[in-house]
Write an enzyme that holds these catalytic residues in place. Structure first.
Site, PDB file in Angstrom:
ATOM      1  N   GLU A  44      -4.238   0.582   6.957  1.00 31.77           N
ATOM      2  CA  GLU A  44      -4.320  -0.402   6.076  1.00 31.77           C
ATOM      3  C   GLU A  44      -3.596   0.373   5.087  1.00 31.77           C
ATOM      4  O   GLU A  44      -3.110   0.098   3.771  1.00 31.77           O
ATOM      5  CB  GLU A  44      -5.205  -1.174   5.683  1.00 31.77           C
ATOM      6  CG  GLU A  44      -6.162  -1.788   6.879  1.00 31.77           C
ATOM      7  CD  GLU A  44      -6.452  -3.008   6.593  1.00 31.77           C
ATOM      8  OE1 GLU A  44      -6.808  -3.100   5.112  1.00 31.77           O
ATOM      9  OE2 GLU A  44      -7.185  -3.698   7.414  1.00 31.77           O
ATOM     10  N   GLU A 141      -7.321  -2.552  14.140  1.00 37.05           N
ATOM     11  CA  GLU A 141      -8.441  -3.469  13.580  1.00 37.05           C
ATOM     12  C   GLU A 141      -7.953  -5.089  13.995  1.00 37.05           C
ATOM     13  O   GLU A 141      -6.684  -5.646  13.900  1.00 37.05           O
ATOM     14  CB  GLU A 141      -8.554  -3.855  12.445  1.00 37.05           C
ATOM     15  CG  GLU A 141      -9.346  -2.243  11.321  1.00 37.05           C
ATOM     16  CD  GLU A 141     -10.029  -2.158  10.320  1.00 37.05           C
ATOM     17  OE1 GLU A 141      -9.673  -4.062   9.572  1.00 37.05           O
ATOM     18  OE2 GLU A 141      -9.504  -1.252   9.714  1.00 37.05           O
TER      19      GLU A 141
END
Length: 177
Positions: A44, A141
């Site tokens: 991320e 994810e």
């Protein structure tokens, strides 16, 4: 201070190299055993909630990725690492380190129901294809599992792989592809 970390000669840079050396020792065990590793550092990367995201200067974060890549691949000669670039759902391209440093481009997406959120999933997939041309695209994810029939039929993106990462609310939901 990411700018200091990526600047050779600083104390921060020296500490980062020392910590990468320790990790490289562990990764070397896999290399010696002939085991490939899906390596997803700085996950991320563009989200802003981890220390490695320099929102003020995304070039520093991209430089940190390239520094890690150079150390593990060129200095330590680890060729068993499959480098997975993992963006947040915002997909800010300024953080992308460049195609020479990435094997798989991926995104973490939560809060979108795969069965009913086809447009948002397709948008993320298309954005990654533009950001990382020629790279395989993964859903690194997700709070929901893609419908394999829709992926196979081309109705939704055909992700290379999907990693469901469920919190408590998702564990209680039935999977009803």
């Amino acid at each position: 201070d990411i700018a200091a970390i990526v600047t050779p000669g600083t104390a921060e840079h020296d500490i980062a190299i020392s910590e990468m050396s320790e990790m490289a020792d562990k990764l070397q065990v896999f290399e010696n055993a002939g085991i490939p590793v899906l390596f997803r550092p700085l996950h991320e990367i563009d989200g802003g909630w981890f220390w490695w995201t320099d929102n003020g200067n995304p070039a520093n974060t991209a430089a940190l990725w390239r520094m890690m890549y150079d150390y593990y691949v060129n200095t330590r000669k680890l060729d068993n690492l499959i480098w997975v670039y993992s963006a947040s759902g915002s997909l800010k391209s300024d953080f992308y380190p460049g195609s020479d440093y990435v094997d798989i481009a991926a995104v973490d997406i939560y809060g979108a129901d795969y069965r009913n959120g086809i447009e948002s999933w397709q948008t993320a997939f298309n954005t990654l294809e533009q950001m990382a041309p020629g790279k395989m695209i993964a859903l690194s994810e997700s709070g929901d599992i893609p419908d394999p029939e829709k992926m196979a039929s081309g109705v939704t993106p055909a992700w290379l792989y999907v990693l469901p990462w469920w919190g408590t609310p998702y564990r209680e939901r039935p999977v009803d592809w």
